[in-house]
Design a protein around this motif. Structure first.
Motif, PDB file in Angstrom:
ATOM      1  N   LEU A 167      24.283  30.250  52.157  1.00 25.12           N
ATOM      2  CA  LEU A 167      23.277  31.314  52.028  1.00 25.12           C
ATOM      3  C   LEU A 167      23.361  31.970  50.664  1.00 25.12           C
ATOM      4  O   LEU A 167      22.346  32.148  49.967  1.00 25.12           O
ATOM      5  CB  LEU A 167      23.501  32.342  53.142  1.00 25.12           C
ATOM      6  CG  LEU A 167      22.592  33.573  53.299  1.00 25.12           C
ATOM      7  CD1 LEU A 167      22.883  34.660  52.305  1.00 25.12           C
ATOM      8  CD2 LEU A 167      21.137  33.184  53.287  1.00 25.12           C
ATOM      9  N   LEU A 168      24.555  32.309  50.223  1.00 25.44           N
ATOM     10  CA  LEU A 168      24.734  32.976  48.933  1.00 25.44           C
ATOM     11  C   LEU A 168      24.337  32.070  47.774  1.00 25.44           C
ATOM     12  O   LEU A 168      23.764  32.537  46.781  1.00 25.44           O
ATOM     13  CB  LEU A 168      26.184  33.431  48.776  1.00 25.44           C
ATOM     14  CG  LEU A 168      26.578  34.673  49.592  1.00 25.44           C
ATOM     15  CD1 LEU A 168      28.083  34.893  49.515  1.00 25.44           C
ATOM     16  CD2 LEU A 168      25.834  35.893  49.094  1.00 25.44           C
ATOM     17  N   GLU A 169      24.617  30.788  47.876  1.00 24.81           N
ATOM     18  CA  GLU A 169      24.251  29.855  46.810  1.00 24.81           C
ATOM     19  C   GLU A 169      22.738  29.822  46.619  1.00 24.81           C
ATOM     20  O   GLU A 169      22.235  29.937  45.498  1.00 24.81           O
ATOM     21  CB  GLU A 169      24.762  28.454  47.135  1.00 24.81           C
ATOM     22  CG  GLU A 169      24.387  27.416  46.082  1.00 24.81           C
ATOM     23  CD  GLU A 169      24.827  26.013  46.455  1.00 24.81           C
ATOM     24  OE1 GLU A 169      24.612  25.098  45.640  1.00 24.81           O
ATOM     25  OE2 GLU A 169      25.366  25.828  47.563  1.00 24.81           O
ATOM     26  N   HIS A 170      22.006  29.688  47.710  1.00 25.94           N
ATOM     27  CA  HIS A 170      20.544  29.649  47.618  1.00 25.94           C
ATOM     28  C   HIS A 170      19.987  30.989  47.148  1.00 25.94           C
ATOM     29  O   HIS A 170      19.061  31.037  46.326  1.00 25.94           O
ATOM     30  CB  HIS A 170      19.933  29.285  48.974  1.00 25.94           C
ATOM     31  CG  HIS A 170      20.150  27.863  49.386  1.00 25.94           C
ATOM     32  ND1 HIS A 170      19.846  26.801  48.567  1.00 25.94           N
ATOM     33  CD2 HIS A 170      20.638  27.332  50.538  1.00 25.94           C
ATOM     34  CE1 HIS A 170      20.127  25.678  49.196  1.00 25.94           C
ATOM     35  NE2 HIS A 170      20.617  25.967  50.385  1.00 25.94           N
ATOM     36  N   LEU A 171      20.556  32.075  47.641  1.00 24.35           N
ATOM     37  CA  LEU A 171      20.045  33.398  47.306  1.00 24.35           C
ATOM     38  C   LEU A 171      20.295  33.728  45.839  1.00 24.35           C
ATOM     39  O   LEU A 171      19.407  34.244  45.145  1.00 24.35           O
ATOM     40  CB  LEU A 171      20.705  34.446  48.202  1.00 24.35           C
ATOM     41  CG  LEU A 171      20.067  35.839  48.213  1.00 24.35           C
ATOM     42  CD1 LEU A 171      18.620  35.766  48.661  1.00 24.35           C
ATOM     43  CD2 LEU A 171      20.861  36.757  49.133  1.00 24.35           C
ATOM     44  N   ARG A 172      21.475  33.423  45.333  1.00 26.52           N
ATOM     45  CA  ARG A 172      21.791  33.720  43.936  1.00 26.52           C
ATOM     46  C   ARG A 172      20.934  32.888  42.982  1.00 26.52           C
ATOM     47  O   ARG A 172      20.493  33.378  41.933  1.00 26.52           O
ATOM     48  CB  ARG A 172      23.278  33.477  43.662  1.00 26.52           C
ATOM     49  CG  ARG A 172      24.205  34.385  44.458  1.00 26.52           C
ATOM     50  CD  ARG A 172      23.978  35.856  44.110  1.00 26.52           C
ATOM     51  NE  ARG A 172      24.808  36.738  44.916  1.00 26.52           N
ATOM     52  CZ  ARG A 172      24.356  37.500  45.892  1.00 26.52           C
ATOM     53  NH1 ARG A 172      23.067  37.505  46.193  1.00 26.52           N
ATOM     54  NH2 ARG A 172      25.172  38.285  46.581  1.00 26.52           N
ATOM     55  N   LYS A 173      20.717  31.624  43.320  1.00 27.29           N
ATOM     56  CA  LYS A 173      19.871  30.786  42.467  1.00 27.29           C
ATOM     57  C   LYS A 173      18.435  31.288  42.474  1.00 27.29           C
ATOM     58  O   LYS A 173      17.756  31.277  41.438  1.00 27.29           O
ATOM     59  CB  LYS A 173      19.947  29.332  42.922  1.00 27.29           C
ATOM     60  CG  LYS A 173      21.272  28.662  42.587  1.00 27.29           C
ATOM     61  CD  LYS A 173      21.317  27.227  43.068  1.00 27.29           C
ATOM     62  CE  LYS A 173      22.639  26.569  42.659  1.00 27.29           C
ATOM     63  NZ  LYS A 173      22.756  25.179  43.163  1.00 27.29           N
ATOM     64  N   ALA A 174      17.961  31.729  43.624  1.00 30.09           N
ATOM     65  CA  ALA A 174      16.607  32.279  43.699  1.00 30.09           C
ATOM     66  C   ALA A 174      16.499  33.546  42.871  1.00 30.09           C
ATOM     67  O   ALA A 174      15.538  33.728  42.106  1.00 30.09           O
ATOM     68  CB  ALA A 174      16.248  32.565  45.159  1.00 30.09           C
ATOM     69  N   GLU A 175      17.481  34.413  42.979  1.00 30.53           N
ATOM     70  CA  GLU A 175      17.470  35.669  42.221  1.00 30.53           C
ATOM     71  C   GLU A 175      17.507  35.403  40.725  1.00 30.53           C
ATOM     72  O   GLU A 175      16.821  36.076  39.935  1.00 30.53           O
ATOM     73  CB  GLU A 175      18.663  36.528  42.636  1.00 30.53           C
ATOM     74  CG  GLU A 175      18.547  37.086  44.046  1.00 30.53           C
ATOM     75  CD  GLU A 175      19.834  37.736  44.531  1.00 30.53           C
ATOM     76  OE1 GLU A 175      19.790  38.436  45.537  1.00 30.53           O
ATOM     77  OE2 GLU A 175      20.889  37.527  43.881  1.00 30.53           O
ATOM     78  N   SER A 176      18.284  34.403  40.307  1.00 30.01           N
ATOM     79  CA  SER A 176      18.375  34.072  38.883  1.00 30.01           C
ATOM     80  C   SER A 176      17.020  33.630  38.336  1.00 30.01           C
ATOM     81  O   SER A 176      16.594  34.044  37.261  1.00 30.01           O
ATOM     82  CB  SER A 176      19.413  32.968  38.675  1.00 30.01           C
ATOM     83  OG  SER A 176      19.437  32.540  37.331  1.00 30.01           O
ATOM     84  N   LYS A 177      16.316  32.795  39.085  1.00 33.47           N
ATOM     85  CA  LYS A 177      15.006  32.329  38.639  1.00 33.47           C
ATOM     86  C   LYS A 177      13.986  33.449  38.606  1.00 33.47           C
ATOM     87  O   LYS A 177      13.155  33.540  37.700  1.00 33.47           O
ATOM     88  CB  LYS A 177      14.523  31.206  39.549  1.00 33.47           C
ATOM     89  CG  LYS A 177      15.310  29.917  39.451  1.00 33.47           C
ATOM     90  CD  LYS A 177      14.756  28.865  40.395  1.00 33.47           C
ATOM     91  CE  LYS A 177      15.521  27.566  40.273  1.00 33.47           C
ATOM     92  NZ  LYS A 177      14.996  26.510  41.151  1.00 33.47           N
TER      93      LYS A 177
END
Length: 245
Positions: free
Chosen positions: A228-238
């Motif tokens: 969950l954190l991996e997907h969320l952090r990558k989304a936030e970065s973009k």
């Protein structure tokens, strides 16, 4: 005719987002069978292959390396695809593609299978890379005619190309792009990243005080907290600074 229509579209005309399916398309076929997607950038005629075939520049994208490998293998197996040449050097477009993994490639195929000339013939000039996912294409176009003539022109595309076409968004000539900046940034996310981010937003994760924890989100989506954190952090970065990807 092409230059005239391009000039007309630049100066006036309605902007639309079209959802489109047409037969004999290797990209539609491949993305219907496997995960991942394709961005179509440009088509090139070469003296060695014209008029029997054309070469296009594309970007394959997906969540994982394995996903993109499978997508490219599926494309190569299509009866509508010719020689596929993967590029070692990027043309500068790959960073604009959604997905954690992106790969650019040239592909040779039959120009008779292209829907772009039919769209152009009926007054629709594409204005951005075409996005192909889940067995369908998304076209950003300008219509060079009058707004009241759009439906008739779409019927012409449907009949001449054997296509299924629907209008996903429409704006007037003074309204700019059908997509807002927020929507364009959301388009940079993979389907999984967007699902995680939208659920977090709706669940109150970004409120203060927070309405839920990452553990709550992970349980809701039936994934591990790490995933969950991996997907969320990558989304936030973009979403925060897509130019730095």
């Amino acid at each position: 005719m092409y230059d005239t229509r391009m000039s007309q579209a630049a100066n006036a005309g309605t902007r639309l987002t079209l959802s489109l399916w047409h037969p004999n398309c290797w990209a539609i076929e491949a993305t219907e069978q496997v995960n991942g997607g394709v961005l179509a950038h440009a088509i090139y005629n070469t003296p060695m292959t014209a008029p029997e075939s054309v070469n296009g520049l594309f970007t394959a994208f997906g969540d994982t390396q394995e996903e993109v490998d499978t997508l490219l293998e599926t494309i190569q197996e299509s009866e509508y695809a010719g020689e596929l040449l993967e590029l070692q050097e990027r043309f500068g477009r790959a960073r604009d593609a959604p997905g954690n993994v992106v790969r650019e490639f040239f592909l040779e195929y039959d120009p008779a299978d292209m829907v772009c000339p039919t769209l152009l013939e009926h007054g629709f000039v594409h204005s951005a890379p075409v996005r192909i996912e889940n067995g369908g294409e998304e076209w950003q176009v300008c219509f060079t005619g009058e707004r009241e003539d759009i439906e008739e022109a779409l019927d012409g595309v449907r009949e001449d190309a054997g296509a299924e076409v629907s209008v996903a968004a429409i704006t007037g000539p003074d309204s700019g792009s059908p997509r807002s900046e927020r929507e364009r940034r959301l388009d940079s996310l993979t389907p999984t990243q967007r699902k995680v981010f939208e659920h977090a937003r709706e669940a109150g994760y970004y409120q203060w005080p927070r309405g839920c924890s990452t553990r709550d989100l992970a349980d809701d989506l039936d994934v591990s907290k790490t995933t969950l954190l991996e997907h969320l952090r990558k989304a936030e970065s973009k979403l925060l600074d897509p130019q730095d990807l």
